[in-house]
Write a protein that holds these residues in place. Sequence first.
Motif, mmCIF file in Angstrom:
data_model
loop_
_atom_site.group_PDB
_atom_site.id
_atom_site.type_symbol
_atom_site.label_atom_id
_atom_site.label_comp_id
_atom_site.label_asym_id
_atom_site.label_seq_id
_atom_site.Cartn_x
_atom_site.Cartn_y
_atom_site.Cartn_z
ATOM 1 N N GLY A 1 11.004 -2.910 -130.915
ATOM 2 C CA GLY A 1 10.643 -3.444 -132.218
ATOM 3 C C GLY A 1 10.034 -2.489 -133.202
ATOM 4 N N ALA A 2 9.555 -1.328 -132.730
ATOM 5 C CA ALA A 2 8.985 -0.314 -133.634
ATOM 6 C C ALA A 2 7.873 -0.878 -134.510
ATOM 7 N N ARG A 3 6.925 -1.568 -133.888
ATOM 8 C CA ARG A 3 5.739 -2.036 -134.596
ATOM 9 C C ARG A 3 4.556 -2.045 -133.635
ATOM 10 N N ALA A 4 3.363 -2.115 -134.195
ATOM 11 C CA ALA A 4 2.151 -2.117 -133.377
ATOM 12 C C ALA A 4 1.931 -3.492 -132.758
ATOM 13 N N TYR A 5 1.231 -3.496 -131.649
ATOM 14 C CA TYR A 5 0.890 -4.729 -130.926
ATOM 15 C C TYR A 5 -0.412 -5.293 -131.485
ATOM 16 N N PRO B 1 5.465 -5.533 -128.538
ATOM 17 C CA PRO B 1 6.303 -4.543 -129.221
ATOM 18 C C PRO B 1 5.891 -3.122 -128.856
ATOM 19 N N SER B 2 6.806 -2.193 -129.104
ATOM 20 C CA SER B 2 6.502 -0.783 -128.836
ATOM 21 C C SER B 2 7.330 0.100 -129.760
ATOM 22 N N PHE B 3 6.949 1.367 -129.787
ATOM 23 C CA PHE B 3 7.676 2.390 -130.525
ATOM 24 C C PHE B 3 8.350 3.338 -129.538
ATOM 25 N N SER B 4 9.610 3.657 -129.761
ATOM 26 C CA SER B 4 10.279 4.692 -128.976
ATOM 27 C C SER B 4 9.953 6.060 -129.554
ATOM 28 N N ILE B 5 9.743 7.054 -128.688
ATOM 29 C CA ILE B 5 9.518 8.420 -129.174
ATOM 30 C C ILE B 5 10.721 9.310 -128.898
ATOM 31 N N SER B 6 11.862 8.718 -128.517
ATOM 32 C CA SER B 6 13.059 9.510 -128.226
ATOM 33 C C SER B 6 13.501 10.292 -129.465
ATOM 34 N N GLY B 7 14.107 11.458 -129.212
ATOM 35 C CA GLY B 7 14.677 12.236 -130.299
ATOM 36 C C GLY B 7 13.722 13.241 -130.910
ATOM 37 N N ARG C 1 -5.130 -3.298 -133.916
ATOM 38 C CA ARG C 1 -3.779 -3.150 -133.385
ATOM 39 C C ARG C 1 -3.696 -1.981 -132.406
ATOM 40 N N ILE C 2 -2.847 -2.142 -131.421
ATOM 41 C CA ILE C 2 -2.676 -1.169 -130.353
ATOM 42 C C ILE C 2 -1.259 -0.626 -130.428
ATOM 43 N N VAL C 3 -1.103 0.672 -130.283
ATOM 44 C CA VAL C 3 0.225 1.280 -130.312
ATOM 45 C C VAL C 3 0.688 1.536 -128.881
ATOM 46 N N ILE C 4 1.827 0.948 -128.559
ATOM 47 C CA ILE C 4 2.473 1.155 -127.262
ATOM 48 C C ILE C 4 3.673 2.067 -127.495
ATOM 49 N N LEU C 5 3.735 3.165 -126.774
ATOM 50 C CA LEU C 5 4.833 4.122 -126.900
ATOM 51 C C LEU C 5 5.775 3.991 -125.710
ATOM 52 N N THR C 6 7.067 3.938 -125.999
ATOM 53 C CA THR C 6 8.093 3.922 -124.959
ATOM 54 C C THR C 6 8.728 5.301 -124.865
ATOM 55 N N LEU D 1 -0.879 -18.611 -127.703
ATOM 56 C CA LEU D 1 -0.014 -17.844 -128.590
ATOM 57 C C LEU D 1 1.449 -18.212 -128.353
ATOM 58 N N PRO D 2 2.163 -18.658 -129.359
ATOM 59 C CA PRO D 2 3.571 -19.020 -129.173
ATOM 60 C C PRO D 2 4.434 -17.773 -129.010
ATOM 61 N N PRO D 3 5.423 -17.822 -128.127
ATOM 62 C CA PRO D 3 6.364 -16.696 -128.023
ATOM 63 C C PRO D 3 7.166 -16.530 -129.315
ATOM 64 N N ARG D 4 7.261 -15.299 -129.804
ATOM 65 C CA ARG D 4 8.082 -14.986 -130.982
ATOM 66 C C ARG D 4 9.041 -13.867 -130.591
ATOM 67 N N TYR D 5 10.318 -14.153 -130.649
ATOM 68 C CA TYR D 5 11.322 -13.242 -130.108
ATOM 69 C C TYR D 5 11.905 -12.309 -131.159
ATOM 70 N N GLU D 6 11.527 -12.476 -132.419
ATOM 71 C CA GLU D 6 12.090 -11.632 -133.463
ATOM 72 C C GLU D 6 11.379 -10.294 -133.500
ATOM 73 N N ASN D 7 12.051 -9.308 -134.048
ATOM 74 C CA ASN D 7 11.488 -7.972 -134.270
ATOM 75 C C ASN D 7 10.999 -7.306 -132.980
ATOM 76 N N LEU D 8 11.815 -7.396 -131.929
ATOM 77 C CA LEU D 8 11.455 -6.786 -130.657
ATOM 78 C C LEU D 8 12.539 -5.850 -130.123
ATOM 79 N N LYS D 9 13.563 -5.603 -130.891
ATOM 80 C CA LYS D 9 14.630 -4.682 -130.472
ATOM 81 C C LYS D 9 14.420 -3.316 -131.093
#
Length: 260
Positions: free
Chosen positions: A157-161, A172-178, A195-200, A252-260
Amino acid sequence: MVVWLALLGLGAVGRASAQVIRRPVPDKLIVLTFDDAAVSHATYVAPLLKKYRFGGTFFVCEFREPPFADKTKYMSWAQIRGLHRQGFEVASHTLTHQHVNKLSRPQLGAELDSIEARCRAWGIPRPTTFAYPGYDTHPTATALLPERGYLFARAGGARAYDPATDHPTLLPSFSISGPDTAKVLRAIRQARGGRIVILTVHGVPDVAHYWVTTPPTLFEQYLAYLHDHRYKVIALRDLARYVNVPEALRTLPPRYENLK
């Protein structure tokens, strides 16, 4: 009257958030996660994390293609056990990297069983966190994972948790590939204001899946930046210090948008 009702609503939201947050989330809190059992996690990544005294979560699986038996590409289970013995978290990425939106409940349960059995055989604690292969989420998983004792599950999703609003099984998490260092540093700097940043991270480098590789030189630059700027770097399981997971699952309700 409308204003008064609105204020009451905001107060209720504030109380709910306070119940979900176990303790204040500090600025500069980073979670490092590593996917796919790349051999470089054991040979290159883990020594660097130890150097900087950083935590990290390694989401392991046994790819079918390229085959997991190829130890020029993937860790052995002895190396995975070595990560645990060094204090890192070993967690589940399904056994065969199956996207959960293509699995029935029994099939997903079997994938979880298989990784848990491998961990048990190698003296590794039963996983309590999960990463979605391909970042694909599904209600089957968000229902089953808590039933199985999983605390958190990470997507993309490329956003902070935001622990006050994001469901624990849809992080959500951010990819650091590339090679885009500016993108990665912008992501890291979002770890503020609760907010917490999770890096993939995938392989460093990733010789099995070159399209998600992280250049080793850049990876070390990122770690040096985190160290020099006094970021706190933890494993995914450590979020339980800050998040009341049962309360978050309840409210907290599950929200499935903005997670790809």
